[in-house]
Write a protein that holds these residues in place. Structure first.
Motif, mmCIF file in Angstrom:
data_model
loop_
_atom_site.group_PDB
_atom_site.id
_atom_site.type_symbol
_atom_site.label_atom_id
_atom_site.label_comp_id
_atom_site.label_asym_id
_atom_site.label_seq_id
_atom_site.Cartn_x
_atom_site.Cartn_y
_atom_site.Cartn_z
ATOM 1 N N LEU A 1 0.623 -1.213 -0.031
ATOM 2 C CA LEU A 1 0.013 -0.171 0.077
ATOM 3 C C LEU A 1 0.899 1.269 0.076
ATOM 4 N N PRO A 2 1.952 1.405 0.862
ATOM 5 C CA PRO A 2 2.834 2.637 0.680
ATOM 6 C C PRO A 2 3.479 2.869 -0.547
ATOM 7 N N LEU A 3 3.579 1.831 -1.332
ATOM 8 C CA LEU A 3 4.285 2.224 -2.693
ATOM 9 C C LEU A 3 3.197 2.104 -3.782
ATOM 10 N N LEU A 4 1.966 2.112 -3.644
ATOM 11 C CA LEU A 4 1.012 2.255 -4.868
ATOM 12 C C LEU A 4 0.330 3.712 -4.854
ATOM 13 N N SER A 5 0.010 3.974 -6.010
ATOM 14 C CA SER A 5 -0.705 5.078 -6.354
ATOM 15 C C SER A 5 -1.699 4.932 -7.566
ATOM 16 N N ASP A 6 -2.580 6.056 -7.934
ATOM 17 C CA ASP A 6 -3.402 5.977 -9.033
ATOM 18 C C ASP A 6 -2.643 5.791 -10.275
ATOM 19 N N ARG A 7 -1.441 5.746 -10.292
ATOM 20 C CA ARG A 7 -0.523 5.596 -11.312
ATOM 21 C C ARG A 7 -0.366 3.988 -11.660
ATOM 22 N N THR A 8 -0.145 3.491 -10.488
ATOM 23 C CA THR A 8 0.071 2.028 -10.437
ATOM 24 C C THR A 8 -0.767 1.172 -11.348
ATOM 25 N N VAL A 9 -0.400 0.268 -11.995
ATOM 26 C CA VAL A 9 -1.148 -0.594 -12.966
ATOM 27 C C VAL A 9 -0.826 -2.319 -12.458
ATOM 28 N N VAL A 10 -1.904 -2.950 -12.441
ATOM 29 C CA VAL A 10 -2.010 -4.190 -12.251
ATOM 30 C C VAL A 10 -2.260 -4.733 -13.581
ATOM 31 N N LYS A 11 -1.114 -5.469 -13.778
ATOM 32 C CA LYS A 11 -0.871 -5.999 -15.372
ATOM 33 C C LYS A 11 -1.193 -7.678 -15.082
ATOM 34 N N VAL A 12 -2.023 -8.279 -15.748
ATOM 35 C CA VAL A 12 -2.276 -9.603 -15.559
ATOM 36 C C VAL A 12 -1.752 -10.220 -16.874
ATOM 37 N N VAL A 13 -0.923 -11.098 -16.991
ATOM 38 C CA VAL A 13 -0.369 -11.675 -18.029
ATOM 39 C C VAL A 13 -0.474 -13.234 -18.095
ATOM 40 N N ARG A 14 -0.135 -13.696 -19.114
ATOM 41 C CA ARG A 14 -0.060 -15.285 -19.312
ATOM 42 C C ARG A 14 1.318 -15.785 -19.569
#
Length: 177
Positions: free
Chosen positions: A164-177
């Motif tokens: 949480l302290p490292l996340l912002s509204d610019r962080t992307v969760v990228k789900v890959v295969r």
């Protein structure tokens, strides 16, 4: 640990499509994925985690259970007993927060199993919203045994507190295969 994270990369564990691996910079954490594995054709109710790059928009937390959620650059709102999330494609509030009681099917955000004690909203099917493309795709807390989600990405409370302290509204969760 890095000072800020732009990307969290998520992939399924080999041989187990509903359990995953989340990479945050140089660190690796276990995570739970949807019971339907990862899907490029996400649909409402399929239980799949979308194959997508999803920005973290904001979050919700239970101040009585997860006060460390305040230590983040994300906009975080407390979860009250009357907070829900609409999951009915034909409803005007589909894939949006709603106030309870609400007349159609919805998620209760103040869950007794505490999975949403820290719950981050991912920008899946938010703008534009398309009926039936899936709702309530969150980054939230996992059950202790990492059993499958309904399509979300879930991590342990300890991992969430570290991230949480490292996340912002610019962080992307990228789900890959």
């Amino acid at each position: 640990m890095p000072t800020g994270l732009r990307v969290l990369t998520v992939r399924a564990r080999p041989g187990n499509p509903s359990k995953g691996i989340l990479q945050a910079g140089p660190l690796i954490f276990p995570c739970a994925l949807g019971r339907g594995g990862i899907s490029a054709a996400k649909r409402e109710g399929d239980g799949a985690t979308p194959l997508a790059a999803m920005r973290i928009l904001c979050g919700y937390f239970r101040p009585d259970h997860f006060a460390t959620a305040r230590r983040t650059r994300l906009a975080m709102a407390p979860i009250d007993a009357d907070l829900g999330w609409c999951e009915v494609p034909d409803d005007r509030n589909y894939n949006r927060p709603v106030r309870l009681p609400y007349p159609v099917s919805h998620e209760y955000m103040q869950r007794p199993d505490r999975l949403y004690d820290a719950c981050l909203v991912l920008d899946w099917n938010i703008s534009p919203r398309r009926r039936g493309r899936g709702s309530a795709i969150f980054f939230h807390l996992a059950r202790p045994d990492f059993t499958p989600t309904q399509g979300c990405v879930a991590v342990s409370a300890r991992t969430m507190a570290r991230l949480l302290p490292l996340l912002s509204d610019r962080t992307v969760v990228k789900v890959v295969r």
